[in-house]
Scaffold this motif. Structure first.
Motif, PDB file in Angstrom:
ATOM      1  N   GLY A   1     -71.654  50.044  16.632  1.00 24.88           N
ATOM      2  CA  GLY A   1     -71.332  48.969  17.130  1.00 24.88           C
ATOM      3  C   GLY A   1     -70.325  49.354  18.156  1.00 24.88           C
ATOM      4  N   LYS A   2     -69.360  48.167  18.704  1.00 22.61           N
ATOM      5  CA  LYS A   2     -68.470  48.483  19.820  1.00 22.61           C
ATOM      6  C   LYS A   2     -67.384  49.446  19.594  1.00 22.61           C
ATOM      7  N   PHE A   3     -66.993  49.706  18.298  1.00 26.63           N
ATOM      8  CA  PHE A   3     -65.956  50.682  17.941  1.00 26.63           C
ATOM      9  C   PHE A   3     -66.426  52.066  18.058  1.00 26.63           C
ATOM     10  N   GLN A   4     -67.790  52.276  17.784  1.00 21.68           N
ATOM     11  CA  GLN A   4     -68.431  53.532  17.959  1.00 21.68           C
ATOM     12  C   GLN A   4     -68.522  53.921  19.439  1.00 21.68           C
ATOM     13  N   TRP A   5     -68.986  52.939  20.102  1.00 22.79           N
ATOM     14  CA  TRP A   5     -69.078  53.153  21.637  1.00 22.79           C
ATOM     15  C   TRP A   5     -67.556  53.672  22.214  1.00 22.79           C
ATOM     16  N   LYS A   6     -66.507  53.059  21.786  1.00 13.04           N
ATOM     17  CA  LYS A   6     -65.171  53.371  22.358  1.00 13.04           C
ATOM     18  C   LYS A   6     -64.913  54.673  21.849  1.00 13.04           C
ATOM     19  N   LEU A   7     -65.147  55.180  20.639  1.00 16.66           N
ATOM     20  CA  LEU A   7     -64.958  56.303  19.953  1.00 16.66           C
ATOM     21  C   LEU A   7     -65.738  57.526  20.778  1.00 16.66           C
TER      22      LEU A   7
ATOM     23  N   LYS B   1     -55.027  52.204   3.432  1.00 13.62           N
ATOM     24  CA  LYS B   1     -55.195  52.571   4.756  1.00 13.62           C
ATOM     25  C   LYS B   1     -56.653  52.705   4.970  1.00 13.62           C
ATOM     26  N   ALA B   2     -57.437  53.248   4.120  1.00 12.35           N
ATOM     27  CA  ALA B   2     -58.931  53.293   4.427  1.00 12.35           C
ATOM     28  C   ALA B   2     -59.569  52.091   4.737  1.00 12.35           C
ATOM     29  N   ILE B   3     -59.164  50.996   3.765  1.00 11.41           N
ATOM     30  CA  ILE B   3     -59.726  49.750   3.720  1.00 11.41           C
ATOM     31  C   ILE B   3     -59.435  49.098   4.807  1.00 11.41           C
ATOM     32  N   ALA B   4     -58.284  49.253   5.447  1.00  8.18           N
ATOM     33  CA  ALA B   4     -57.730  48.632   6.657  1.00  8.18           C
ATOM     34  C   ALA B   4     -58.472  49.310   7.866  1.00  8.18           C
ATOM     35  N   THR B   5     -58.817  50.389   7.965  1.00 12.20           N
ATOM     36  CA  THR B   5     -59.544  51.074   9.110  1.00 12.20           C
ATOM     37  C   THR B   5     -60.851  50.505   8.884  1.00 12.20           C
ATOM     38  N   LEU B   6     -61.679  50.390   7.811  1.00  9.26           N
ATOM     39  CA  LEU B   6     -62.921  49.803   7.755  1.00  9.26           C
ATOM     40  C   LEU B   6     -63.103  48.514   8.024  1.00  9.26           C
ATOM     41  N   LYS B   7     -62.143  47.662   7.691  1.00  9.38           N
ATOM     42  CA  LYS B   7     -61.871  46.416   8.217  1.00  9.38           C
ATOM     43  C   LYS B   7     -61.883  46.136   9.546  1.00  9.38           C
ATOM     44  N   ARG B   8     -60.978  47.041  10.173  1.00  8.96           N
ATOM     45  CA  ARG B   8     -60.696  47.013  11.945  1.00  8.96           C
ATOM     46  C   ARG B   8     -62.237  47.298  12.324  1.00  8.96           C
ATOM     47  N   ILE B   9     -62.826  48.135  11.928  1.00  5.95           N
ATOM     48  CA  ILE B   9     -64.166  48.700  12.474  1.00  5.95           C
ATOM     49  C   ILE B   9     -64.999  47.548  12.283  1.00  5.95           C
ATOM     50  N   ALA B  10     -65.205  46.868  11.141  1.00  9.30           N
ATOM     51  CA  ALA B  10     -65.976  45.764  10.855  1.00  9.30           C
ATOM     52  C   ALA B  10     -65.808  44.443  11.972  1.00  9.30           C
ATOM     53  N   THR B  11     -64.471  44.344  11.851  1.00 10.14           N
ATOM     54  CA  THR B  11     -64.034  43.144  13.124  1.00 10.14           C
ATOM     55  C   THR B  11     -64.527  43.429  14.524  1.00 10.14           C
ATOM     56  N   GLU B  12     -64.507  44.741  14.774  1.00 10.41           N
ATOM     57  CA  GLU B  12     -64.884  45.116  16.227  1.00 10.41           C
ATOM     58  C   GLU B  12     -66.298  45.012  16.469  1.00 10.41           C
ATOM     59  N   ASN B  13     -66.878  45.464  15.429  1.00  8.62           N
ATOM     60  CA  ASN B  13     -68.492  45.384  15.435  1.00  8.62           C
ATOM     61  C   ASN B  13     -69.186  44.238  15.229  1.00  8.62           C
ATOM     62  N   GLY B  14     -68.202  43.377  14.685  1.00  9.60           N
ATOM     63  CA  GLY B  14     -68.634  41.934  14.172  1.00  9.60           C
ATOM     64  C   GLY B  14     -69.720  41.816  13.134  1.00  9.60           C
ATOM     65  N   ALA B  15     -69.308  43.074  12.248  1.00  5.28           N
ATOM     66  CA  ALA B  15     -70.171  42.967  11.057  1.00  5.28           C
ATOM     67  C   ALA B  15     -69.509  42.711   9.786  1.00  5.28           C
ATOM     68  N   PRO B  16     -70.070  42.393   8.736  1.00  2.00           N
ATOM     69  CA  PRO B  16     -69.349  41.956   7.657  1.00  2.00           C
ATOM     70  C   PRO B  16     -69.082  43.314   6.799  1.00  2.00           C
ATOM     71  N   MET B  17     -67.927  43.283   6.009  1.00  2.00           N
ATOM     72  CA  MET B  17     -67.456  44.448   5.122  1.00  2.00           C
ATOM     73  C   MET B  17     -68.475  44.400   3.893  1.00  2.00           C
ATOM     74  N   PRO B  18     -68.720  45.620   3.299  1.00  2.00           N
ATOM     75  CA  PRO B  18     -69.490  45.293   1.936  1.00  2.00           C
ATOM     76  C   PRO B  18     -68.604  44.621   0.828  1.00  2.00           C
ATOM     77  N   LEU B  19     -69.162  43.857  -0.003  1.00  2.78           N
ATOM     78  CA  LEU B  19     -68.439  43.383  -1.087  1.00  2.78           C
ATOM     79  C   LEU B  19     -68.178  44.384  -2.190  1.00  2.78           C
ATOM     80  N   GLY B  20     -66.947  44.137  -2.863  1.00  7.39           N
ATOM     81  CA  GLY B  20     -66.546  44.983  -4.014  1.00  7.39           C
ATOM     82  C   GLY B  20     -65.464  45.845  -3.661  1.00  7.39           C
ATOM     83  N   LYS B  21     -65.245  46.775  -4.726  1.00  3.57           N
ATOM     84  CA  LYS B  21     -64.099  47.694  -4.591  1.00  3.57           C
ATOM     85  C   LYS B  21     -64.233  49.027  -4.198  1.00  3.57           C
ATOM     86  N   LEU B  22     -63.489  49.549  -3.408  1.00  2.00           N
ATOM     87  CA  LEU B  22     -63.724  50.900  -2.764  1.00  2.00           C
ATOM     88  C   LEU B  22     -63.534  52.116  -3.485  1.00  2.00           C
TER      89      LEU B  22
END
Length: 552
Positions: A84-90, A277-298
């Motif tokens: 999504g949007k995050f990967q385009w920027k990257l 830190k990993a979860i925060a990064t994944l949440k940031r990507i999910a927010t930018e892409n407008g996609a839900p985070m997987p449920l559960g524990k990392l």
């Protein structure tokens, strides 16, 4: 059956209706009403359910929580969030780094003949000016890979970019040959870390998009080489090579400013134990892409020693490492050799002309001087443009033939085109053969960039790519003495060396023990290769499950 009915009779909510989710957590249902008994109709049997009341925070009964499905790995999250949007920027940011690397490489074939004439340098000093850049890259590639595995991908990339930017601009002010030799060597030392942008990039890409995206980054390399030639056309006649060096650092400057936006790789954070830190990064990507985070524990992977050279030579990876080293060596040896040969051949007109010319000026050949003409620049531009169709061809075949066969095919076609140069062809046919050869060798180079991050686990991915890049620089270090010095003795021997090397590299590609097509990135070196992707890639599959790792 009776067992299912027995379980269902225990499942009813009293006063407070609780809905169980795959994560093993509980949440109040807003739709249901807290009223009397619930009844379930199963195969025509009307069964009254026994009331079971759960206190707040009570654990979910094991009958209802799927123990294999309440955790996820970074691979699961990256796949679930998607492209999504995050990967385009990257992509743009990684592309800038790639573009800068390409410009610093392309400038060598423009700078060498200019300084050869301006400072009256013998041919061995011209070749040394090119080789010293590759000495720097060769000596630093493994170091940058080690830094990226030990301290993070982002850290290694930032330091290498700032280093390259500083010495790149400084080399424009070199007063004499010895100064520019040292400063360009230091530029090469910094450029050795730029390939780590691919490691960071690959670790944020979902499986289906990975090969295509890494290949399309080659477009930025092609843009960089084309931009460098166009820049030289306008800058060299009026402002000279010093301004060309300064203006060539612009993409590096842009990357240096923007790279602070880059997050650290979530895969690296998990491996180094930084779960939050990993979860925060994944949440940031999910927010930018407008996609839900997987449920559960990392899941936090078992922390391993990272960036250890011995891990590249375990029984599982030993042959892969040795064959990849030769493949990368051959790629760079042939690619940069062709870039340097192109200017030499264009100045001579064709292969036959270069042979006769060398004989005619044998007594003074080391100081024979010719500036690049406008026609030379235009032909250089045409051969540089060949990298665009090279990307498209590789993009089309890499997911059809697989990574190994794609690399082998590219080497074979390059070798065939090199052999055709033995024929005395005119300028137009010469340009066409160089066009095709460069298209396929650049495509093969990029296929290696796809394969290498895929085949190594996270703990040694940056080091694996770094050592392969280092071996490539060995090839690039040797190639000026073949393309510029040996060429004076025998043009046919020079072409035979490049052709033979690529035929051997084609065989090496076929003998690689692992094909990474359709596989996920390996998280841990302690698991069987590709285990992370078991159960994935099945179209229409129900629940995606992570079969690697254990819940902590």
């Amino acid at each position: 059956g009776p067992e299912a009915l027995a379980i269902l009779t225990r499942f009813v909510l009293f006063s407070r209706v609780v809905k169980f989710r795959r994560t093993g957590e509980s949440a109040r249902s807003e739709d249901d009403t807290a009223s009397g008994e619930h009844e379930v109709q199963i195969e025509g049997v009307r069964v009254g359910l026994e009331a079971v009341e759960l206190d707040d925070g009570a654990a979910v009964p094991k009958e209802f929580a799927n123990p294999t499905d309440d955790t996820f790995m970074v691979e699961d999250a990256v796949e679930a969030i998607g492209f999504g949007k995050f990967q385009w920027k990257l992509s743009v940011l990684t592309g800038l780094a790639w573009m800068a690397d390409a410009m610093e490489m392309m400038i060598l074939s423009i700078l060498a003949p200019q300084l050869h004439c301006e400072w009256r340098l013998p041919s061995w000093q011209v070749a040394l000016l090119t080789s010293v850049v590759f000495v720097g890259m060769m000596s630093s590639s493994t170091l940058w890979g080690n830094i990226s595995d030990q301290y993070g991908r982002k850290t290694g990339l930032k330091i290498s970019v700032l280093w390259t930017l500083y010495y790149g601009i400084l080399s424009a002010f070199a007063p004499v040959y010895s100064w520019i030799l040292v400063l360009r060597g230091l530029v090469g030392f910094g450029i050795g870390g730029v390939p780590q942008s691919v490691t960071l990039y690959a670790e944020f890409l979902p499986m289906k998009a990975r090969a295509k995206c890494i290949l399309l980054i080659e477009v930025f390399w092609a843009i960089g080489t084309v931009f460098e030639v166009v820049l030289a056309v306008f800058v060299m006649p009026s402002l000279g090579w010093r301004w060309l060096l300064i203006l060539s650092a612009v993409p590096l400057l842009l990357f240096a400013v923007l790279c602070f936006w880059l997050p650290e790789s979530a895969r690296y954070d998990v491996l180094s134990g930084n779960q939050e830190k990993a979860i925060a990064t994944l949440k940031r990507i999910a927010t930018e892409n407008g996609a839900p985070m997987p449920l559960g524990k990392l899941i936090i992977s078992r922390q391993e020693d990272r960036g250890k050279m011995r891990d590249l030579f375990t029984p599982h990876f030993r042959w892969t490492t040795l064959l990849l080293w030769f493949i990368w060596f051959s790629n760079a040896f042939s690619y940069y050799g062709l870039v340097l040969l192109t200017t030499e051949l264009f100045q001579a007109g064709d292969v036959c002309s270069i042979s006769s010319r060398k004989k005619a000026v044998e007594a003074k050949c080391s100081l024979a001087c010719e500036y690049l003409s406008e026609e030379d620049y235009m032909d250089l531009l045409w051969t540089t443009l060949s990298e665009f169709p090279g990307v498209l061809v590789t993009l089309w075949i890499i997911d059809r033939l697989g990574r190994k066969k794609t690399m082998a095919l590219c080497f074979v076609i390059f070798s065939f085109c090199s052999l055709l140069l033995f024929i005395c062809v005119g300028r137009n046919v010469l340009t066409l053969l160089l066009f095709i050869a460069r298209a396929f060798i650049s495509g093969g180079f990029q296929a290696a960039y796809v394969y290498t991050p895929e085949v190594y686990p996270t703990a040694t991915r940056a080091l694996g790519l770094g050592t392969c890049s280092g071996m490539a620089r060995v090839g690039a270090l040797i190639t000026p003495f073949i393309a510029q010095v040996m060429l004076e003795s025998s043009v046919y021997l020079t072409l035979a060396v490049y052709s033979g090397c690529c035929l051997l590299a084609a065989l090496a590609s076929c003998f690689l023990p692992i094909e990474t097509k359709g596989r996920g990135l390996q998280e841990s070196s302690h698991r069987e290769w590709g285990q992370e992707m078991v159960g994935r890639g099945m179209h229409g599959a129900g629940v995606t499950r992570s079969n690697s790792g254990s819940q902590e």
